[in-house]
Design a protein around this motif. Sequence first.
Motif, short mmCIF file in Angstrom:
data_model
loop_
_atom_site.label_atom_id
_atom_site.label_comp_id
_atom_site.label_asym_id
_atom_site.label_seq_id
_atom_site.Cartn_x
_atom_site.Cartn_y
_atom_site.Cartn_z
N GLU A 12 0.84 -1.20 0.00
CA GLU A 12 0.00 0.00 0.00
C GLU A 12 0.88 1.26 0.00
N ILE A 13 1.92 1.25 0.83
CA ILE A 13 2.81 2.42 0.91
C ILE A 13 3.56 2.60 -0.41
N ILE A 14 4.06 1.50 -0.99
CA ILE A 14 4.79 1.60 -2.26
C ILE A 14 3.93 2.31 -3.31
N TYR A 15 2.66 1.86 -3.42
CA TYR A 15 1.83 2.44 -4.49
C TYR A 15 1.28 3.80 -4.14
N LEU A 16 1.13 4.10 -2.86
CA LEU A 16 0.77 5.45 -2.45
C LEU A 16 1.90 6.42 -2.80
N LEU A 17 3.16 6.01 -2.53
CA LEU A 17 4.30 6.87 -2.86
C LEU A 17 4.42 7.04 -4.36
N ALA A 18 4.25 5.93 -5.12
CA ALA A 18 4.35 6.03 -6.58
C ALA A 18 3.30 7.01 -7.11
N ASP A 19 2.11 6.95 -6.54
CA ASP A 19 1.03 7.83 -6.98
C ASP A 19 1.38 9.29 -6.68
N LEU A 20 1.96 9.54 -5.50
CA LEU A 20 2.33 10.92 -5.14
C LEU A 20 3.44 11.45 -6.05
N VAL A 21 4.36 10.57 -6.46
CA VAL A 21 5.42 10.99 -7.39
C VAL A 21 4.81 11.28 -8.76
N ARG A 22 3.92 10.38 -9.20
CA ARG A 22 3.30 10.56 -10.52
C ARG A 22 2.52 11.87 -10.57
N ARG A 23 1.85 12.19 -9.48
CA ARG A 23 1.09 13.45 -9.42
C ARG A 23 1.98 14.64 -9.09
N LEU B 74 11.80 9.40 -6.37
CA LEU B 74 12.27 8.72 -5.16
C LEU B 74 13.05 7.47 -5.48
N LYS B 75 13.95 7.13 -4.56
CA LYS B 75 14.51 5.79 -4.56
C LYS B 75 14.09 5.13 -3.25
N VAL B 76 13.39 4.02 -3.36
CA VAL B 76 12.84 3.37 -2.17
C VAL B 76 13.46 1.99 -2.02
N TYR B 77 14.02 1.74 -0.84
CA TYR B 77 14.55 0.40 -0.52
C TYR B 77 13.50 -0.35 0.28
N VAL B 78 13.15 -1.54 -0.19
CA VAL B 78 12.26 -2.40 0.59
C VAL B 78 13.16 -3.48 1.20
N ASP B 79 13.38 -3.36 2.51
CA ASP B 79 14.39 -4.21 3.16
C ASP B 79 13.73 -5.17 4.15
N SER B 80 13.13 -6.22 3.60
CA SER B 80 12.52 -7.26 4.44
C SER B 80 12.22 -8.44 3.53
N PRO B 81 12.83 -9.60 3.79
CA PRO B 81 12.58 -10.75 2.91
C PRO B 81 11.09 -11.07 2.81
#
Length: 470
Positions: free
Chosen positions: A261-272, A278-285
Amino acid sequence: MHLGFLGAAGEVTGSCTLVESGDTRFLVDCGMFQGGPEARAKNLRTLNFGFDVRQIDFVLLTHAHIDHSGLLPRLAMLGYKGPIYATPATIDLLDVLLPDSAHIQEKEAEWQLRHRHRRGKDERGIPAPLYTVAQALAALQLLRPVSFGVSLAPASNVKVQFHDAGHILGSAWLEITVSGEGRPRKLVFSGDLGMPERPVLQNPEKPPAEADVLVVESTYGDRLHRSLAETEDEIVDAFERTRAAGGNLIIPSFAVGRTQEIIYLLADLVRRKRLFPLKVYVDSPMANAATRITLAHPELLDAETRELIAWQQKHPDQMKLEFVADVEASNALNEIRSGAVIISASGMCEAGRIKYHLRENLPRSECSVLIAGFQAAGTLGRRLVDGARLVHIFSQPVPVRARIYTVGGLSAHADQAALLDWLGGFHSAPRTCFVVHGEAGASATFAQAINERFGWPDVRLPAHGESFAR
Ligand SMILES: [Zn+2]
């Protein structure tokens, strides 16, 4: 027909209902109790029915969360060999979640053993893990996929349909028809219901026009969530201030659901163009696996999210996503002093890689922590939300100089208004409505709200272990 409430009655964990009609016996969910000193005892007691678990004919599983699925390995370990029906996406998530849950149980038992040895005591009285990884893998073999809308007949007198509950990937509410004793009875189990109009998943499907028995969740039956627009403003504010200060932004997040949810919320805010690229690291297996499973089920995602995924793949320079796999790469993130956005688990900061990121970034006033999920009392996440100036991580004192942002509007659960709207889909009052899966106060408030809005004749708050003939 009898319904027995074996968990999530007057509390939010341990969902498990036993339904008996004629010779047929089945369970809806088989969840683990989590948190609190009594959880272990309750987990050990739950499947003592007074009969052999082999006399259960089948299990229906609403969704993959451990508080709904976490005792399935124990059920299998006690001798259950029948089918466990769940949606394909739920099964994909369980492939990851159940072995992980078993791993945590094993580690806990090992820790207890070491602790006792250190104190010079022997191994007597050491609690065995609730189940092992091998036992979790054995339970996975019993899962049988059922897609949304398909009519399933798990017994000659029972028909079931799974419907999208919009809560986490693959989550379902259940429509069950039991025949045999007089006229057929319709049961509806809400499972956990999602909040409509939130990113990633579809809205919950409407319930049928009528039901004899409704079992409905009430996690947020006593409150309203903040709007998505307010939540977005809060997120933008946190990003802007952290960028201006030149620090990193750390986001503790539940691996399943919230991270995506956060990944796509951030992507949407960047798109708008509300956020800079942004560069986002997702650090959890676990979060990486859950994101991969989410992308493998585009049919379950809402139209906006499918479009956003396509946009993000076409514009990798706008929103760079890096899934961090190995521990060295995770450690290397601690060298970054500025501009990193790190999403990591666990969501309440109690375990996992997030603790390292907090240890590095909390003492730095230019950094920020964005907390977007529920933080239970007693957790590190809760202490941060409550404004602690000093916390302990790996038994070391860590001063809190980073700015802590608490974002209120993201929740995988419907709030009171959304729950009532969903109930409004029934054209006539269910003969009996059981309110479950909420703290006692939230469930009672929600039961009252149902009475005020709909005036249903029989709304009940079952107690733990209580059984009803219907
Ligand atoms: Zn859930």
